[in-house]
Design an enzyme around this catalytic site. Structure first.
Site, short mmCIF file in Angstrom:
data_model
loop_
_atom_site.label_atom_id
_atom_site.label_comp_id
_atom_site.label_asym_id
_atom_site.label_seq_id
_atom_site.Cartn_x
_atom_site.Cartn_y
_atom_site.Cartn_z
N LYS A 52 6.82 19.06 -27.41
CA LYS A 52 8.21 18.94 -27.87
C LYS A 52 8.45 19.94 -29.01
CE LYS A 52 11.53 15.41 -29.42
NZ LYS A 52 11.72 13.99 -29.77
N SER A 128 15.44 11.58 -27.51
CA SER A 128 15.55 13.01 -27.70
C SER A 128 14.45 13.82 -26.99
CB SER A 128 15.52 13.32 -29.19
OG SER A 128 14.29 12.93 -29.76
N SER A 152 12.84 7.66 -28.64
CA SER A 152 12.91 8.99 -28.03
C SER A 152 11.79 9.38 -27.09
CB SER A 152 13.02 10.06 -29.12
OG SER A 152 14.36 10.16 -29.52
N1 GLN Z 1 18.43 8.13 -30.01
C1 GLN Z 1 17.95 7.81 -31.31
C2 GLN Z 1 18.65 8.67 -32.34
O1 GLN Z 1 19.49 9.39 -31.97
C3 GLN Z 1 16.48 7.97 -31.35
C4 GLN Z 1 16.00 9.31 -31.66
C5 GLN Z 1 14.53 9.44 -31.75
O2 GLN Z 1 13.79 8.50 -31.44
N2 GLN Z 1 14.10 10.59 -32.21
O3 GLN Z 1 18.38 8.61 -33.49
#
Ligand code: GLN
Length: 448
Positions: A52, A128, A152
Site C-alpha cells: 500500500k 482505503s 481499511s
Molecule cells: N474508512 C475509514 C476512514 O475513512 C477507515 C480508514 C482506514 O481504516 N484507514 O477513516
C-alpha cells in the site's frame, strides 16, 4: 511468478487501476538473482507482493495517493514491514492505490484515479486499502500489505472477496507507515486464502524498537495451529451486528456461515455490544484529531510539493497545504483541529476517549465467556462508484461494523462467505481476543 504478475497487470490494470507505481526492472532483476540462488528456504522466497502506498519503500515512490507527495520519488528507508518481507525474499511488484492518506471507504479519494472492483468495475473496491484488495482479487499479485485504522483492510477485503486481517494493535510495527491516527493504525496482510494470510503475518509481526507501541511478545506459528478443529468453540454474535441497516442478503450469508460452525461442533449465542452505536462518532472524533496533528508535518518544506504561489513563509505553508491536500483530508484536519481546540477539547475529544474505553470494555466482557465474535464485515456489499461521494455521513456509516475493533485494539479478519444477488462478494468478520490471531485464523480456516 514475477513475470506472471507483470503480465497479469498489463492485462487488467488499465481497468482495475490497483497500482500507482510499478517497480518492474528491479523486481525482475531480483527474481533473476533468486533463480540462481541455491538456498531457497526463506519463507516468502520469490513470492510477488504489493505494498500500500502509505508504507515507505526505499527508492520506490511513496505518495499516499496524495498530490502533496507526488514528488516523493526516492524515500531513504524502508518501513520495518517492508524490510521483513525483503529478508524473507518476497518480491515487491509495486505500490498500491488507496484513498488519500488512508481516509476513505471507496478509493474514490485517491488523488490519482479510483481503483475499481474487479468483480464489477461499476462498483468500488472499498477503501482505503482498495488497491491492495483489488490487486489480489484480480490475480495481479499473491499478497498485499494494507493498513487498517477503521476498517481499511477488512472492508475492501470483503468488497473484493479476499482475506484481510487487521492484527492486534501493537503486533505489527508501524515504523515507516505514514501515520493517519497513530493509536488505531495497524498494518496487515491481504491474500486469497487464510493460510497465505497467516504466512505473511508470521513474517511481518514482531517487536520493533523503532515503534514505541510495538508489543514485545513471542510470535507463535499461526500456520501450525491452522488445521486444529473448532469443536467446543464458543462464538458470540452481537445483535447490533445483524440489526437494521444490515442488508438481508448479508445477514443471511452470515447466518449460513454460523450453521457451518454448528456443524463443526461450535456453538453460538446472541450477545450485545451496547456501546457500538457510538463507535462511528467516537472514531471520527479521535481519528480526525490524531490526523490533524500527524498531518501538520506536511508543510511543503520538510515534506511535500511546495507551492509556486507565495511571497512569504506563512503563505507558503498555507498555499502548499491548500493545493496539496484533497477535500476529504482537509475535512478531517478541520474536524480534528476543531475537536482539539480549547473549549471543545473536554466536550469532544476527552469524551470520545471515555467512550472508547466503554467500547473496549464491551469486548473484554464478551471475551470472558466466548472465544471469538462473529458478524458481517460490512452492512452491504460493494456500492457503486459515485453512489456515496456527495454524502460523507453515509460513507462514514459504512464502517460501523469494522470501527469498534480498531477502537478496542483487538484483531479482526474478513473472509468471503457468499455472494449478493448481483454477484458481489460478502465478507464474514471474525474478531478475536488480544494477540489471539491463532484462534482467529483457525476459526477462519475451518469455515474456508
Ligand atoms: N474508512 C475509514 C476512514 O475513512 C477507515 C480508514 C482506514 O481504516 N484507514 O477513516
Amino acid at each position: 511468478l514475477v513475470d506472471t504478475s507483470y503480465n497479469r497487470i498489463k492485462e487488467v490494470d488499465d481497468k482495475v487501476h490497483a497500482f500507482l507505481t510499478l517497480d518492474e526492472e528491479n523486481a525482475k532483476a531480483k527474481a533473476k538473482e533468486l533463480d540462481n540462488t541455491k538456498d531457497q528456504s526463506q519463507r516468502l522466497f520469490g513470492i510477488p507482493g504489493g505494498i500500500k502506498d502509505n508504507l515507505v519503500t526505499k527508492g520506490i515512490r511513496t505518495t499516499c495517493a496524495s498530490q502533496f507527495l507526488d514528488n516523493f520519488d526516492d524515500p531513504l528507508y524502508n518501513a520495518t514491514v517492508v524490510d521483513k518481507l525483503n529478508n524473507e525474499k518476497a518480491v515487491t511488484i509495486g505500490k498500491l492505490n488507496m484513498d488519500e492518506f488512508a481516509m476513505g471507504s471507496s478509493n474514490e479519494n485517491s488523488s490519482y484515479t479510483p481503483t475499481r472492483n474487479p468483480w464489477n468495475t461499476d462498483h468500488v473496491p472499498g477503501g482505503s486499502s482498495g488497491g491492495s484488495a483489488a490487486a489480489v482479487a484480480a490475480g495481479e499479485i499473491l499478497f498485499a500489505l494494507g493498513s487498517d485504522t477503521g476498517g481499511s483492510i477488512r472492508q475492501p477485503a470483503a468488497f473484493c472477496g479476499v482475506v484481510g486481517l487487521k492484527p492486534t494493535y501493537g503486533l505489527v510495527s508501524r515504523f515507516g507507515l505514514v501515520a493517519f491516527a497513530s493509536s488505531l493504525d495497524q498494518v496487515g496482510p491481504i491474500t486469497r486464502n487464510v493460510e497465505d494470510n497467516a504466512r505473511v503475518l508470521e513474517v511481518i509481526a514482531g517487536h520493533d524498537e523503532m515503534d514505541s507501541t510495538s508489543a514485545n511478545i513471542e510470535i507463535p506459528s499461526y500456520t501450525e495451529n491452522l488445521t486444529k478443529d473448532v469443536k467446543g468453540l464458543k462464538i458470540a454474535v452481537p445483535k447490533e451486528y445483524l440489526a437494521e441497516g444490515v442488508a438481508p442478503e448479508v445477514k443471511e450469508s452470515v447466518l449460513e456461515a454460523l450453521k457451518v460452525y454448528e456443524s463443526l461442533g461450535a456453538t453460538w449465542e446472541e450477545v450485545s455490544l451496547p456501546h457500538s452505536k457510538y463507535a462511528v462518532a467516537t472514531y471520527y472524533l479521535l481519528s480526525s484529531s490524531e490526523a490533524s496533528a500527524n498531518l501538520a508535518r506536511f508543510d511543503g518544506v520538510r515534506y511535500g510539493v511546495r507551492t509556486e504561489n507565495a511571497d512569504n513563509m506563512i503563505d507558503m505553508f498555507k498555499h502548499s497545504r491548500s493545493e496539496g491536500f484533497g477535500e476529504e483530508v482537509k475535512r478531517r484536519i478541520m474536524l480534528g483541529t476543531f475537536a482539539l481546540s480549547s473549549g471543545y477539547y473536554d466536550a469532544y475529544y476527552k469524551k470520545a476517549q471515555k467512550v472508547r474505553t466503554l467500547i473496549k470494555n464491551d469486548f473484554d466482557k464478551i471475551f470472558e465467556d466466548y472465544d471469538v465474535v462473529i458478524g458481517p464485515t460490512t452492512p452491504t456489499p460493494a456500492f457503486k462508484v459515485g453512489e456515496n461521494t456527495d454524502d460523507p455521513l453515509t460513507m462514514y456509516a459504512n464502517d460501523i461494523l469494522t470501527i469498534p475493533v480498531n477502537l478496542a485494539g483487538v484483531p479482526g479478519i474478513s473472509l468471503p462467505c457468499g455472494f449478493s444477488e448481483n454477484g458481489l462478494p460478502i465478507g464474514l468478520q471474525i474478531i478475536g481476543k488480544y494477540f489471539d490471531e491463532s484462534t482467529v485464523y483457525r476459526v477462519a480456516h475451518a469455515y474456508e
